[in-house]
Design a protein around this motif. Structure first.
Motif, short mmCIF file in Angstrom:
data_model
loop_
_atom_site.label_atom_id
_atom_site.label_comp_id
_atom_site.label_asym_id
_atom_site.label_seq_id
_atom_site.Cartn_x
_atom_site.Cartn_y
_atom_site.Cartn_z
N ASP A 57 0.73 39.37 52.28
CA ASP A 57 0.84 40.82 52.16
C ASP A 57 -0.24 41.51 52.97
N PHE A 58 -1.46 40.98 52.90
CA PHE A 58 -2.56 41.56 53.65
C PHE A 58 -2.41 41.29 55.14
N PHE A 59 -1.91 40.10 55.49
CA PHE A 59 -1.62 39.77 56.89
C PHE A 59 -0.72 40.85 57.49
N ARG A 60 0.36 41.19 56.79
CA ARG A 60 1.29 42.23 57.28
C ARG A 60 0.60 43.59 57.38
N ASP A 61 -0.25 43.91 56.41
CA ASP A 61 -0.98 45.18 56.46
C ASP A 61 -1.90 45.24 57.67
N VAL A 62 -2.63 44.14 57.92
CA VAL A 62 -3.55 44.09 59.06
C VAL A 62 -2.79 44.22 60.38
N VAL A 63 -1.67 43.51 60.49
CA VAL A 63 -0.86 43.58 61.71
C VAL A 63 -0.37 45.01 61.92
N GLY A 64 0.13 45.64 60.87
CA GLY A 64 0.62 47.02 60.99
C GLY A 64 -0.49 48.00 61.36
N PHE A 65 -1.64 47.86 60.71
CA PHE A 65 -2.77 48.73 61.00
C PHE A 65 -3.24 48.53 62.44
N SER A 66 -3.32 47.27 62.86
CA SER A 66 -3.75 46.95 64.21
C SER A 66 -2.81 47.56 65.25
N GLU A 67 -1.52 47.44 64.99
CA GLU A 67 -0.53 48.02 65.92
C GLU A 67 -0.73 49.53 66.05
N ARG A 68 -0.91 50.19 64.92
CA ARG A 68 -1.07 51.65 64.94
C ARG A 68 -2.40 52.06 65.57
N LEU A 69 -3.44 51.32 65.28
CA LEU A 69 -4.78 51.70 65.75
C LEU A 69 -5.01 51.31 67.21
N GLN A 70 -4.70 50.07 67.55
CA GLN A 70 -5.09 49.55 68.85
C GLN A 70 -4.00 49.64 69.91
N PHE A 71 -2.76 49.52 69.52
CA PHE A 71 -1.71 49.34 70.51
C PHE A 71 -0.76 50.52 70.62
N SER A 72 -1.19 51.66 70.16
CA SER A 72 -0.36 52.85 70.31
C SER A 72 -1.16 53.90 71.08
N GLU A 73 -0.43 54.81 71.66
CA GLU A 73 -1.09 55.89 72.39
C GLU A 73 -1.66 56.89 71.38
N GLY A 74 -2.75 57.49 71.73
CA GLY A 74 -3.40 58.47 70.87
C GLY A 74 -4.39 59.24 71.72
N HIS A 75 -5.54 59.51 71.14
CA HIS A 75 -6.59 60.20 71.90
C HIS A 75 -6.96 59.37 73.13
N LEU A 76 -7.02 58.06 72.94
CA LEU A 76 -7.23 57.14 74.06
C LEU A 76 -5.91 56.45 74.37
N THR A 77 -5.73 56.08 75.61
CA THR A 77 -4.52 55.34 75.97
C THR A 77 -4.68 53.89 75.52
N ARG A 78 -3.58 53.20 75.46
CA ARG A 78 -3.66 51.78 75.11
C ARG A 78 -4.53 51.04 76.11
N ARG A 79 -4.39 51.37 77.37
CA ARG A 79 -5.20 50.72 78.41
C ARG A 79 -6.69 50.91 78.14
N GLN A 80 -7.10 52.12 77.79
CA GLN A 80 -8.51 52.37 77.50
C GLN A 80 -8.98 51.57 76.29
N LYS A 81 -8.13 51.51 75.27
CA LYS A 81 -8.49 50.75 74.07
C LYS A 81 -8.64 49.26 74.40
N GLU A 82 -7.74 48.74 75.23
CA GLU A 82 -7.82 47.33 75.63
C GLU A 82 -9.08 47.06 76.43
#
Length: 84
Positions: A45-70
């Protein structure tokens, strides 16, 4: 060698096997689950939560682009001598 106990992909069953399969389906081209995620395999359950949070935080566009985050993540990993 890992110091945190986790469930290897070839030994996964039940809920964590389903979670691993879902991650692989969402990440074609990445044949293995990263160790940093396997750390959560004892709690699927926590694995799925971490994956979902990571996708939203690191791999989506926002104030910073995904490229900048990477780029930031790569730099921090290099500073920490981390293979991830």
């Amino acid at each position: 060698m890992a110091r945190i106990r986790w469930i290897p992909e070839d030994e996964a069953g039940g809920e964590i096997a389903d979670a691993y399969s879902a991650w692989k389906a969402a990440n074609p081209g990445r044949p293995k689950i990263p160790g940093i995620l396997k750390c959560f395999s004892l709690r699927p359950d926590f694995f799925r939560d971490v994956v979902g949070f990571s996708e939203r935080l690191q791999f989506s566009e926002g104030h910073l682009t995904r490229r900048q985050k990477e780029m930031i993540a790569t730099y921090v990993s290099a500073l920490n001598q981390c293979p991830y």
